[in-house]
Write an enzyme that holds these catalytic residues in place. Structure first.
Site, PDB file in Angstrom:
ATOM      1  N   SER A 150      77.034  56.166  49.416  1.00  0.00           N
ATOM      2  CA  SER A 150      75.764  56.833  49.651  1.00  0.00           C
ATOM      3  C   SER A 150      74.598  56.045  49.055  1.00  0.00           C
ATOM      4  O   SER A 150      74.345  54.914  49.451  1.00  0.00           O
ATOM      5  CB  SER A 150      75.815  58.269  49.112  1.00  0.00           C
ATOM      6  OG  SER A 150      74.698  59.011  49.526  1.00  0.00           O
ATOM      7  N   ASP A 305      68.635  57.199  53.040  1.00  0.00           N
ATOM      8  CA  ASP A 305      69.382  56.412  52.071  1.00  0.00           C
ATOM      9  C   ASP A 305      70.373  55.542  52.852  1.00  0.00           C
ATOM     10  O   ASP A 305      70.436  55.616  54.085  1.00  0.00           O
ATOM     11  CB  ASP A 305      70.046  57.320  51.031  1.00  0.00           C
ATOM     12  CG  ASP A 305      71.113  58.211  51.626  1.00  0.00           C
ATOM     13  OD1 ASP A 305      71.076  58.451  52.854  1.00  0.00           O
ATOM     14  OD2 ASP A 305      71.984  58.695  50.880  1.00  0.00           O
ATOM     15  N   ASP A 307      73.532  55.433  53.684  1.00  0.00           N
ATOM     16  CA  ASP A 307      74.478  55.964  54.663  1.00  0.00           C
ATOM     17  C   ASP A 307      73.840  57.008  55.565  1.00  0.00           C
ATOM     18  O   ASP A 307      74.515  57.639  56.378  1.00  0.00           O
ATOM     19  CB  ASP A 307      75.732  56.521  53.980  1.00  0.00           C
ATOM     20  CG  ASP A 307      75.467  57.776  53.169  1.00  0.00           C
ATOM     21  OD1 ASP A 307      74.362  57.893  52.600  1.00  0.00           O
ATOM     22  OD2 ASP A 307      76.360  58.639  53.075  1.00  0.00           O
ATOM     23  N   ASP A 309      72.576  59.988  55.164  1.00  0.00           N
ATOM     24  CA  ASP A 309      72.775  61.436  55.090  1.00  0.00           C
ATOM     25  C   ASP A 309      71.631  62.127  54.354  1.00  0.00           C
ATOM     26  O   ASP A 309      71.522  63.354  54.385  1.00  0.00           O
ATOM     27  CB  ASP A 309      74.134  61.793  54.478  1.00  0.00           C
ATOM     28  CG  ASP A 309      74.295  61.388  53.025  1.00  0.00           C
ATOM     29  OD1 ASP A 309      73.459  60.621  52.509  1.00  0.00           O
ATOM     30  OD2 ASP A 309      75.285  61.830  52.398  1.00  0.00           O
TER      31      ASP A 309
END
Length: 578
Positions: A150, A305, A307, A309
């Protein structure tokens, strides 16, 4: 553990490590006799929990590496075979982001699943986390695995697990999977098929391009206004992550003609060369976005961010300055917009947030007669609670959010989705524009009706095994001697979520204050941090500018934060900066 025992453990690990790179790394640590480094690497196994795995990459059981991932996947596969009768038909989705080692870890994951007789639905490209969550549902898979850390720094990677309902795993699955992992043989004995063998046996299945098209179609249907804009200027950063292509395609199809990307951060790069910490909330992370926005005179800045999400938002205030909205402000804006302006659907609307997020969404829900839940921190709890109420009561999940920039609109993905939320927020901004209003003007409209809530957070990092003990001491000190007041504000109620009265037990303490404020303390579930969350409510006076009320509220908030940190230090927190 003494130096001799550490050395023996390291040598045993080295013999079972299938990766020549980490074998050489551990050999070098042994050669220089770095006992402290060894002690940290072998302090225990990297814990598998409801967030899966996450840690610094490197050699040893307390690190993210190929040995750990192979054993984890074997344990997960065996648990799935023991509990999901049709897992060998449905298979497991495997996605990955653009971090260092993500490709190798995802390939190992698919190869172990294949050797266990479980088909692996593998993305042949970099995939945002919400796309992997969507694929788990869309392909009717028994589970999904996303290799990502993440928004953590570049030395980290992770392994996130979804159940067949499309949501992240919750107890008892996490403990049961961990139990199966503990019984797995040494990593070098874990069986794998090669990708070629797995393909030949029909156990490696490429995720079709049509899935990405289905995802884009689904998030486009989430819009309320639905008309795009030829004049609204938007700047977007992918933060060196995997959301760029997807956000571009979504905005193009959504009719946003003045969409600009931060070129220096648009392509995936696991080294994150322009940011030390690729989290939009971190100081300096949005500097390039701000510079680009001023150059093109943008009305709105959106940031994912790495990734994709999470979503961060900047909007222009009455003076024309770009201001970063807090996660709570974005959550309240989206929640109000979707509930008030969104279409009427069958089933009672349902919104969910967390115990560390603003209480304002709950106030909105009560006023609007909407079903509302407050759950533990972590999107797994939001998604699973939504599923529970849908099944039990026939509610219709509209929106969920957590203050750490995580938002889920509808049921396209049963996890936070920075791409879908970004598209809907742009839709909100276009709707505001059509009314001759700014985003912050709309926020003020909400605040004048429901109150002005200000929030803040203070984090303290204590790395390593010793740091975990420090964090435990702080929480125990607060629990043993709860405050009766924080600064000038009396404590009305103390909630110890470890007792698990209405929610699953969790190491969280909350102090509800007279006048509508709240202070919450909890250790992070994914980082070596203790986090303190603060909120106060202010009511703007008749005719008073909202910014004047905000300044007053934020001055009160700073005093509250200082008072609580001083109190925490009295209870055992070391003298370190946030």
């Amino acid at each position: 553990m003494d130096a001799t025992a550490l050395k023996e453990k390291a040598e045993a690990w080295q013999r079972a490590d299938p990766d020549a790179v980490t074998v050489a790394e551990l050999r070098e640590v042994l050669a220089r006799g770095d006992v402290a480094d060894l002690a940290d690497r072998f302090a225990g196994d990297l814990e598998f929990g409801t967030a899966g795995l996450r840690g610094v990459m490197g050699a040893g059981p307390n690190r993210m590496n190929r040995a750990v991932v192979r054993r984890t996947t074997a344990g997960l596969a065996r648990y799935l075979k023991a509990t999901v009768p049709d897992v060998t038909t449905r298979g497991v989705v495997v996605g990955r982001d653009g971090r260092r080692m993500s490709a190798e870890l995802a390939e190992d994951t698919a190869c172990v699943l294949s050797a266990e007789g479980i088909p692996a639905h593998v993305f042949d490209m970099l995939a945002p986390t919400p796309l992997t969550a969507f694929a788990t549902l869309h392909l009717n898979a028994a589970a999904g695995i996303m290799v990502t850390a993440s928004h953590n720094p570049p030395e980290y990677n992770g392994y996130k697990v979804y159940w067949g309902n499309g949501a992240q795993i919750i107890p008892p699955h996490d403990k049961n999977i961990a139990s199966f992992i503990s019984k797995v043989e040494p990593a070098n004995l874990v069986e794998l098929l090669t990708p070629t063998e797995a393909h030949a046996r029909g156990l490696w299945r490429d995720v079709p391009d049509s899935l990405g098209e289905a995802y884009l179609d689904a998030i486009l249907k989430l819009r309320v206004h639905g008309r795009g804009s030829d004049s609204l200027s938007i700047v977007y950063t992918a933060m060196h992550g995997v959301g760029g292509t997807w956000m571009e395609r979504a905005m193009e199809r959504g009719g946003f003609r003045r969409f600009h990307v931060v070129a220096e951060q648009h392509q995936p790069d696991g080294a994150f060369p322009t940011v030390r910490f690729p989290n939009p909330e971190e100081p300096g992370a949005m500097d390039l976005s701000l510079a680009t926005a001023e150059r093109v005179k943008a009305d709105l800045v959106l940031a994912n961010d790495p990734d994709a999400d999470r979503l961060a938002v900047m909007a222009r205030d009455a003076a024309g300055r770009l201001r970063m909205l807090t996660g709570n402000e974005v959550g309240v804006l989206l929640g109000h917009y979707l509930l008030v302006q969104g279409p009427t659907r069958r089933g009672r609307p349902h919104v969910v947030t967390t115990i560390v997020s603003s209480t304002q969404l709950g106030d909105l829900a009560q006023e609007l007669g909407v079903a509302y839940d407050e759950v533990l921190t972590g999107f797994k709890w939001i998604a699973n609670r939504a599923i529970e109420r849908e099944k039990a009561e026939g509610t219709h999940f509209v929106f969920g959010y957590e203050e750490a920039l995580g938002y889920s609109v509808g049921t396209v993905a049963r996890d936070k989705d920075g791409i879908g939320a970004g598209l809907v927020f742009a839709d909100l901004a276009a709707w505001c524009e059509s009314r001759g209003q700014t985003v912050l003007g709309y926020l003020e409209e909400i605040q004048r009706r429901f109150g002005l809530y200000v929030s803040g957070q203070s984090n303290f990092t204590f790395p390593g095994a010793e740091g975990a003990q420090v964090i435990a001491r702080i929480m125990e000190g607060l629990r043993r001697s709860p405050p009766t007041r924080v600064g000038e504000l009396p404590v009305k109620t103390v909630k110890d979520y470890k007792k698990g009265e209405k929610l699953p037990p969790s190491n969280v303490l909350a102090y509800e204050l007279e006048g509508g404020g709240r202070v919450t303390a909890r250790p992070s579930g994914t980082e070596p941090k203790i986090k303190y969350y603060f909120e106060l409510k202010e009511t703007p006076g008749p005719g008073e500018p909202v910014e004047a009320a905000r300044a007053r509220a934020e001055a009160r908030l700073r005093k509250l934060i200082d008072a609580f940190i001083a109190l925490a230090r009295e209870r055992g927190q070391p003298e370190v900066g946030p």
